[in-house]
Design a protein around this motif. Structure first.
Motif, mmCIF file in Angstrom:
data_model
loop_
_atom_site.group_PDB
_atom_site.id
_atom_site.type_symbol
_atom_site.label_atom_id
_atom_site.label_comp_id
_atom_site.label_asym_id
_atom_site.label_seq_id
_atom_site.Cartn_x
_atom_site.Cartn_y
_atom_site.Cartn_z
ATOM 1 N N PRO A 122 0.806 -1.227 0.000
ATOM 2 C CA PRO A 122 0.000 0.000 0.000
ATOM 3 C C PRO A 122 0.840 1.280 0.000
ATOM 4 O O PRO A 122 0.381 2.312 -0.478
ATOM 5 N N ASP A 123 2.061 1.219 0.534
ATOM 6 C CA ASP A 123 2.970 2.366 0.513
ATOM 7 C C ASP A 123 3.782 2.393 -0.775
ATOM 8 O O ASP A 123 3.908 3.426 -1.435
ATOM 9 N N ALA A 124 4.371 1.259 -1.114
ATOM 10 C CA ALA A 124 5.334 1.201 -2.211
ATOM 11 C C ALA A 124 4.683 1.386 -3.580
ATOM 12 O O ALA A 124 5.274 2.018 -4.464
ATOM 13 N N PHE A 125 3.499 0.838 -3.789
ATOM 14 C CA PHE A 125 2.849 0.934 -5.102
ATOM 15 C C PHE A 125 2.657 2.389 -5.533
ATOM 16 O O PHE A 125 3.092 2.785 -6.619
ATOM 17 N N PRO A 126 2.008 3.240 -4.716
ATOM 18 C CA PRO A 126 1.849 4.632 -5.161
ATOM 19 C C PRO A 126 3.172 5.379 -5.228
ATOM 20 O O PRO A 126 3.342 6.266 -6.071
ATOM 21 N N ALA A 127 4.131 5.037 -4.371
ATOM 22 C CA ALA A 127 5.441 5.701 -4.428
ATOM 23 C C ALA A 127 6.136 5.396 -5.747
ATOM 24 O O ALA A 127 6.717 6.286 -6.383
ATOM 25 N N ILE A 128 6.081 4.144 -6.187
ATOM 26 C CA ILE A 128 6.679 3.751 -7.471
ATOM 27 C C ILE A 128 5.995 4.498 -8.615
ATOM 28 O O ILE A 128 6.661 5.063 -9.489
ATOM 29 N N CYS A 129 4.671 4.495 -8.608
ATOM 30 C CA CYS A 129 3.927 5.173 -9.681
ATOM 31 C C CYS A 129 4.230 6.666 -9.690
ATOM 32 O O CYS A 129 4.386 7.261 -10.758
ATOM 33 N N HIS A 130 4.337 7.271 -8.515
ATOM 34 C CA HIS A 130 4.689 8.695 -8.436
ATOM 35 C C HIS A 130 6.022 8.943 -9.128
ATOM 36 O O HIS A 130 6.138 9.841 -9.974
ATOM 37 N N LEU A 131 7.045 8.168 -8.758
ATOM 38 C CA LEU A 131 8.390 8.396 -9.308
ATOM 39 C C LEU A 131 8.443 8.103 -10.804
ATOM 40 O O LEU A 131 9.150 8.792 -11.549
ATOM 41 N N LEU A 132 7.689 7.118 -11.259
ATOM 42 C CA LEU A 132 7.635 6.835 -12.699
ATOM 43 C C LEU A 132 6.954 7.973 -13.460
ATOM 44 O O LEU A 132 7.396 8.344 -14.555
ATOM 45 N N MET A 133 5.890 8.520 -12.895
ATOM 46 C CA MET A 133 5.193 9.632 -13.549
ATOM 47 C C MET A 133 6.054 10.898 -13.521
ATOM 48 O O MET A 133 6.064 11.666 -14.477
ATOM 49 N N ARG A 134 6.775 11.103 -12.449
ATOM 50 C CA ARG A 134 7.588 12.308 -12.285
ATOM 51 C C ARG A 134 8.835 12.274 -13.166
ATOM 52 O O ARG A 134 9.309 13.310 -13.604
ATOM 53 N N HIS A 135 9.377 11.078 -13.411
ATOM 54 C CA HIS A 135 10.631 10.939 -14.160
ATOM 55 C C HIS A 135 10.476 9.906 -15.286
ATOM 56 O O HIS A 135 11.203 8.917 -15.325
ATOM 57 N N PRO A 136 9.564 10.127 -16.218
ATOM 58 C CA PRO A 136 9.304 9.103 -17.232
ATOM 59 C C PRO A 136 10.406 8.959 -18.280
ATOM 60 O O PRO A 136 10.509 7.909 -18.912
ATOM 61 N N ASN A 137 11.228 9.971 -18.441
ATOM 62 C CA ASN A 137 12.237 9.942 -19.501
ATOM 63 C C ASN A 137 13.659 9.836 -18.987
ATOM 64 O O ASN A 137 14.596 9.904 -19.781
ATOM 65 N N ASN A 138 13.815 9.690 -17.685
ATOM 66 C CA ASN A 138 15.159 9.673 -17.119
ATOM 67 C C ASN A 138 15.228 8.644 -15.997
ATOM 68 O O ASN A 138 14.917 8.946 -14.841
ATOM 69 N N GLY A 139 15.642 7.445 -16.359
ATOM 70 C CA GLY A 139 15.726 6.366 -15.376
ATOM 71 C C GLY A 139 16.705 6.660 -14.269
ATOM 72 O O GLY A 139 16.469 6.319 -13.102
ATOM 73 N N VAL A 140 17.827 7.286 -14.588
ATOM 74 C CA VAL A 140 18.819 7.613 -13.564
ATOM 75 C C VAL A 140 18.225 8.580 -12.551
ATOM 76 O O VAL A 140 18.385 8.409 -11.339
ATOM 77 N N ALA A 141 17.492 9.595 -13.023
ATOM 78 C CA ALA A 141 16.857 10.550 -12.111
ATOM 79 C C ALA A 141 15.807 9.854 -11.247
ATOM 80 O O ALA A 141 15.700 10.132 -10.047
ATOM 81 N N ALA A 142 15.031 8.956 -11.842
ATOM 82 C CA ALA A 142 14.004 8.238 -11.081
ATOM 83 C C ALA A 142 14.643 7.377 -9.991
ATOM 84 O O ALA A 142 14.195 7.381 -8.844
ATOM 85 N N LEU A 143 15.678 6.643 -10.353
ATOM 86 C CA LEU A 143 16.333 5.766 -9.384
ATOM 87 C C LEU A 143 17.047 6.566 -8.305
ATOM 88 O O LEU A 143 17.052 6.179 -7.130
ATOM 89 N N THR A 144 17.637 7.696 -8.678
ATOM 90 C CA THR A 144 18.312 8.551 -7.703
ATOM 91 C C THR A 144 17.301 9.161 -6.740
ATOM 92 O O THR A 144 17.526 9.187 -5.523
#
Length: 194
Positions: A122-144
């Motif tokens: 319940p915590d991790a799912f929306p956090a992952i989706c948030h970071l994917l939506m926020r950084h869709p074109n930059n995997g390094v930025a998303a992971l950082t």
């Protein structure tokens, strides 16, 4: 299993998203259909994690990864998978919360903290989706941003790395991120045998 339970009965009741985060190697195999891959993702996850939300999260992120592999932008893939099937254990408000936070002025750290920094789905799912939506074109930025947010970031990072890595034009990760792994040579050998 030693006590005679079938693989479908032997799972723990854990709702840790890590159960869904181990599916990336399935994308290295050849499958007759996307549905076969999704079934394998569900089976692999449910072998150790019996919580229905974890199993559905594995399917959700497998379907997102497939869409990205086929050329969809990450936000489009996420939005397309939300209505794909009748999700019984993943409430719609998890994704809605991620959409709202990704469009807000909140920093990634504060938004991810608001979703929850635990490994529980319940915590991790929306956090992952948030970071994917926020950084869709930059995997390094998303992971950082994921690591900077803190908490149980490993499984979140595994899922985000899988999705970003599925892009047909995926940029390579910084070399020192890979060569610094203790098992780098072994991992390379295993990948080359597939």
């Amino acid at each position: 299993l030693r006590n005679g339970l079938s693989p479908s009965q032997a799972a723990s009741p854990s709702n840790d998203i890590a159960g869904a985060a181990r599916i990336a190697p399935l994308f290295l195999q050849k499958w007759k259909s996307d549905d076969d891959l999704v079934a394998a993702a569900r089976a692999q996850t449910s072998f150790t994690h019996g919580d229905p939300a974890v199993v559905e999260a594995a399917e959700f992120f497998a379907r997102v990864t497939l869409a990205v592999q086929q050329g969809a932008a990450i936000p489009d893939a996420l939005r397309a998978v939300v209505p794909h099937t009748a999700w019984n254990a993943i409430p719609g408000d998890w994704f809605e919360a991620a959409l709202a936070s990704s469009a807000s002025a909140a920093s990634d750290s504060s938004a991810t903290k608001a979703h929850g920094l635990t490994c529980h789905v319940p915590d991790a799912f929306p956090a992952i989706c948030h970071l994917l939506m926020r950084h869709p074109n930059n995997g390094v930025a998303a992971l950082t941003a994921n690591v900077a947010a803190g908490g149980d970031s490993a499984a979140r990072g595994m899922i985000m790395g899988m999705i970003h890595g599925a892009k047909p034009d995926a940029a390579p990760l910084p070399e020192h991120w890979l060569t610094g792994l203790r098992a780098y040579s072994e991992i390379q050998q295993l990948i080359e045998t597939i």
